[in-house]
Design a protein around this motif. Structure first.
Motif, PDB file in Angstrom:
ATOM      1  N   PRO A 185       0.676  -0.601  -8.066  1.00 47.84           N
ATOM      2  CA  PRO A 185      -0.767  -0.808  -8.296  1.00 47.84           C
ATOM      3  C   PRO A 185      -1.623  -0.474  -7.087  1.00 47.84           C
ATOM      4  CG  PRO A 185       0.519  -2.707  -9.039  1.00 47.84           C
ATOM      5  CD  PRO A 185       1.457  -1.833  -8.280  1.00 47.84           C
ATOM      6  N   HIS A 186      -1.020  -0.534  -5.892  1.00 48.47           N
ATOM      7  CA  HIS A 186      -1.776  -0.280  -4.668  1.00 48.47           C
ATOM      8  C   HIS A 186      -1.445   1.094  -4.086  1.00 48.47           C
ATOM      9  CE1 HIS A 186      -2.903  -4.450  -4.987  1.00 48.47           C
ATOM     10  NE2 HIS A 186      -1.633  -4.787  -5.006  1.00 48.47           N
ATOM     11  N   CYS A 187      -1.067   2.029  -4.928  1.00 47.83           N
ATOM     12  CA  CYS A 187      -0.906   3.422  -4.494  1.00 47.83           C
ATOM     13  C   CYS A 187      -2.296   4.008  -4.290  1.00 47.83           C
ATOM     14  CB  CYS A 187      -0.129   4.226  -5.530  1.00 47.83           C
ATOM     15  SG  CYS A 187       0.155   5.949  -5.040  1.00 47.83           S
ATOM     16  N   VAL A 188      -2.583   4.452  -3.065  1.00 51.36           N
ATOM     17  CA  VAL A 188      -3.946   4.879  -2.744  1.00 51.36           C
ATOM     18  C   VAL A 188      -4.017   6.321  -2.235  1.00 51.36           C
ATOM     19  CG1 VAL A 188      -4.771   2.548  -2.262  1.00 51.36           C
ATOM     20  CG2 VAL A 188      -3.714   3.888  -0.422  1.00 51.36           C
TER      21      VAL A 188
ATOM     22  N   GLN B  70       0.504   4.511 -10.285  1.00 51.24           N
ATOM     23  CA  GLN B  70      -0.127   3.198 -10.185  1.00 51.24           C
ATOM     24  C   GLN B  70       0.357   2.225 -11.261  1.00 51.24           C
ATOM     25  OE1 GLN B  70      -4.301   4.253 -10.119  1.00 51.24           O
ATOM     26  NE2 GLN B  70      -4.360   4.260  -7.878  1.00 51.24           N
TER      27      GLN B  70
ATOM     28  N   TRP C 221       0.881  -1.166   0.000  1.00 55.47           N
ATOM     29  CA  TRP C 221       0.000   0.000   0.000  1.00 55.47           C
ATOM     30  C   TRP C 221       0.920   1.217   0.000  1.00 55.47           C
ATOM     31  CZ3 TRP C 221      -4.699  -1.090  -1.166  1.00 55.47           C
ATOM     32  CH2 TRP C 221      -5.413  -2.154  -0.613  1.00 55.47           C
TER      33      TRP C 221
ATOM     34  N   MET D  77      -1.284  10.328 -10.085  1.00 52.41           N
ATOM     35  CA  MET D  77      -1.733   9.073  -9.496  1.00 52.41           C
ATOM     36  C   MET D  77      -1.727   7.937 -10.509  1.00 52.41           C
ATOM     37  SD  MET D  77      -2.734   7.323  -6.897  1.00 52.41           S
ATOM     38  CE  MET D  77      -3.450   8.278  -5.562  1.00 52.41           C
ATOM     39  N   ARG D  78      -2.246   8.202 -11.705  1.00 54.00           N
ATOM     40  CA  ARG D  78      -2.286   7.158 -12.724  1.00 54.00           C
ATOM     41  C   ARG D  78      -0.861   6.710 -13.098  1.00 54.00           C
ATOM     42  NH1 ARG D  78      -6.361   5.829 -16.149  1.00 54.00           N
ATOM     43  NH2 ARG D  78      -7.441   7.783 -15.642  1.00 54.00           N
TER      44      ARG D  78
END
Length: 385
Positions: free
Chosen positions: A319-322, A315, A296, A311-312
């Motif tokens: 992939p789990h960048c929130v 990710q 995370w 953000m894109r």
């Protein structure tokens, strides 16, 4: 007697909109293994079983399955309701569950009759104190001043000590509160809903005098208030503010004389939490961050200008960048003059350029932006004429 102290399961909670049920299932599997392998006699869960007063069907299924597997190990379970729980829903059919050794304590005065469990040295009395909101219990005690959580727990513990004086034997208390020695403002993360007004409802440790061990819940990090008064913390990380807090439970050993030993046992972390800081280009290409690709991730971008679609881009590697925060490494010092003084005698393009420099930390027009602003301002002027 061996007791495993855990708390704050928060079944049903999401992490930045992502479900945590499967991660919690991994942790519960490990917890059941610990209970079986370490021959635990009693599992004590100090409140906040669910994250919501209206748990989903999946949340009930996860709790039911976990309790069934704990029962299969031969251990007894004592759990109480916390400030996140609905005491009524959690306590539904608790009388029948108690017959199977799963003791669910949610009634406002249920702690007055302990759950007594025997070992080779005699009885150990478990006093489960559910979360007691002063406004909801004070009418039961019209002769008592019950405005704060300290006053309510003070009354409860006086009743516990009086009962224990008559019964004799060893004792364990479960409670869900902010205990003195753990400052609410410093130790609570953003998911620990405050159970006080203005953070003033700390409960002094002296309130818990008497029992051999006090199993506390509400704080999501492990904490030792004294040898016999401790927080186990939550079994999962529910906030990046908790990233540096270990996950596990306390294994408590009571002998004939009382508290003999307390040992910390770790629980697995299904997915680590990482806060990564740097420019977007560095975070997305530097090999130093390879180990964080499955974590995370909360990213702190230090680019001078906020990257487009950051953000894109993140990710694609994480992939789990929130979570994403823009915190430029270089910022312009604030001007001392007023806004009206700074724009006086300036043309419209100069005002727009100044605004861009302010919001972009000193970076003004690009050639394209300069031409675009000139075109737009020219059209505006023509339209006004």
């Amino acid at each position: 007697m061996k007791i495993l102290h855990t708390s704050d399961w928060h079944i049903g909670r999401t992490f930045h909109t992502h479900q945590t049920q499967e991660h919690l299932r991994v942790v519960f599997d490990a917890l059941v293994d610990i209970v079986r392998e370490r021959h635990v006699d009693v599992v004590a869960v100090a409140g906040d079983i669910f994250d919501s007063a209206t748990p989903s069907a999946d949340s009930y299924a996860l709790l039911s399955g976990t309790l069934s597997r704990l029962h299969a190990t031969g251990a007894r379970v004592v759990l109480t309701s916390g400030n996140h729980d609905s005491a009524t829903r959690l306590g539904f059919q608790s009388e029948w569950a108690g017959l199977a050794g799963i003791h669910v304590v949610t009634g406002f005065d249920q702690y007055r009759t302990p759950i007594s469990i025997d070992d080779e040295h005699g009885p150990v009395h478990f006093y489960g104190i559910p979360f007691l909101e002063p406004a909801l219990v004070r009418h039961h005690y019209p002769d008592e001043l019950l405005k704060t959580h300290e006053q309510v727990l003070g009354l409860a513990m006086r009743q516990v000590r009086a009962d224990l004086a008559e019964r004799g034997g060893r004792s364990v208390v479960l409670s869900h509160c902010f205990a003195a020695g753990v400052a609410a403002s410093d130790s609570a993360s953003d998911v620990e809903r405050d159970i006080s007004a203005g953070g003033l409802d700390l409960v002094p440790i002296s309130v818990f005098d008497g029992p051999d061990y006090v199993a506390l819940g509400h704080i999501h990090g492990r904490a030792r208030i004294s040898d016999r008064v401790r927080y186990s913390g939550a079994p999962l990380h529910f906030s990046f503010a908790e990233a540096d807090k270990p996950r596990g439970a306390w294994l408590v050993d009571l002998d004939a004389a009382g508290l003999a030993a307390v040992e910390w046992v770790d629980l697995p972390i299904p997915r680590r939490l990482s806060v990564l800081t740097g420019e977007l280009e560095t975070l997305t290409h530097d090999d130093a961050f390879t180990a964080n690709e499955s974590d995370w991730v909360a990213a702190v971008l230090t680019d001078r200008v906020r990257p487009l679609d950051g953000m894109r881009t993140l990710q694609k590697r994480f992939p789990h960048c929130v979570a994403l925060e823009h915190r430029p490494a270089v910022t312009e010092a604030a001007a001392g003059s007023t806004y009206s003084a700074r724009v006086k005698h300036k043309s419209d393009p100069e005002i727009v350029a100044g605004f861009l420099e302010f919001v972009r930390n000193g970076v003004g027009f690009s050639d394209f932006e300069r031409d675009l602003v000139a075109e737009v301002l020219g059209q505006t002027t023509d339209a006004a004429v």
